[in-house]
Design an enzyme around this catalytic site. Sequence first.
Site, PDB file in Angstrom:
ATOM      1  CD  GLU A  89      -6.756  -7.695  -9.747  1.00  0.00           C
ATOM      2  OE1 GLU A  89      -5.877  -7.789  -8.874  1.00  0.00           O
ATOM      3  OE2 GLU A  89      -7.075  -8.641 -10.483  1.00  0.00           O
ATOM      4  CB  CYS A 102      -1.174  -2.478  -3.676  1.00  0.00           C
ATOM      5  SG  CYS A 102      -0.182  -3.061  -5.053  1.00  0.00           S
ATOM      6  CB  CYS A 109       2.075  -6.077 -17.124  1.00  0.00           C
ATOM      7  SG  CYS A 109       3.811  -5.716 -16.786  1.00  0.00           S
ATOM      8  CB  CYS A 116       3.926 -11.818 -12.967  1.00  0.00           C
ATOM      9  SG  CYS A 116       2.895 -10.400 -12.569  1.00  0.00           S
ATOM     10  CG  ASN A 287      -0.427 -14.433  -3.163  1.00  0.00           C
ATOM     11  OD1 ASN A 287      -0.683 -15.062  -2.138  1.00  0.00           O
ATOM     12  ND2 ASN A 287      -0.235 -13.128  -3.151  1.00  0.00           N
ATOM     13  CB  CYS A 330      -0.965  -8.497  -8.424  1.00  0.00           C
ATOM     14  SG  CYS A 330      -1.419  -6.908  -9.049  1.00  0.00           S
TER      15      CYS A 330
END
Length: 340
Positions: A89, A102, A109, A116, A287, A330
């Site tokens: 993204e 961004c 990850c 996250c 978020n 994200c």
Amino acid sequence: MKNIYGIKRTDLEKYFLDINEKKFKALQVFEWLYEKKVTSFFEMTNIKKELQERLAGDFSFRMISIQKKQEDKGTKKYLFKLFDGNFVEAVLMEHDYGLSVCVSSEVGCNMGCAFCESGRLKKVRNLEAFEMVEQILLIEENIKKRISSVVIMGIGEPLDNYDNVMDFIRIINDAKGIAIGARHITLSTCGIVPKIKELMNEDLQINLAISLHAPNTQLRDKIMPINKAYKLPILIDTIKEYIEKTNRRVTIEYVMLSGVNDNETQAAELASLLKGLNVYVNLIPYNETNHLEFKRTSKDQIMKFYDSLKKRGINVTIRREFGSKIDAACGQLRSKEVKE
């Protein structure tokens, strides 16, 4: 075959010298790529035909593709499909000072931060430099406007993909490349100490942001596994060293998690931890996602935390919210696509 968008100008100069051509040809190629936006070596009319053919045989122009786009006020979120079928993204944000993107640096990850969404799906691979460059090129093409600043804060830990990220930065920072000034490029890391030390010795005037998110080592151990490898006191010492070496201010990112890291005592701890450092704290409204139990801190509590830091002499801002009506966290858009 190497992708031309992942080649630094210095490497292209070496390529031309190695084939007994003048190194200024690299400058010509960069002008065609990034100023005139051609997508074939055969459109580069000031380069002789034999050399065009040689370049076409040695380098690829293959582009990743936009799979989906979501829009909200001041925000566009892009899902890119890579050649191997993976997704990453990027987010376009409109600011008073221009357009910021961004970008992602990895597919998934491995840092495993508890709050996250990006790290919920483990790392598949690093992104190549060209796959990061193309995120910017495709967004510029989509919106027909120029990007003025870049944040490497999307999916992935940039310092876990160090060499490709450094190549990417040098390509977008090149005056004949995408020409984004170093001070308009921010790299965000959760704190891989040896790589921060490496970064401070690069000849780059970029901005460094540290994802801190906890004011003490016990809490950081719980929510950020990286802290077990590089304890908070070591990270703070490294930040001091970075500031002394580069003479650059460091951003401290602090995502506000309700009932986890947002009380008055923790604000006082954070202020004490950062006292005397040339940093500013960026408080980030969280978020929320369906997959994780963390909740966002209320606006009132964020303001109390902000005031507490302010009265203790800490430079602090609250990040403006983007994309609240779309998959804002994200990694959310990617995880949804992978599930489907």
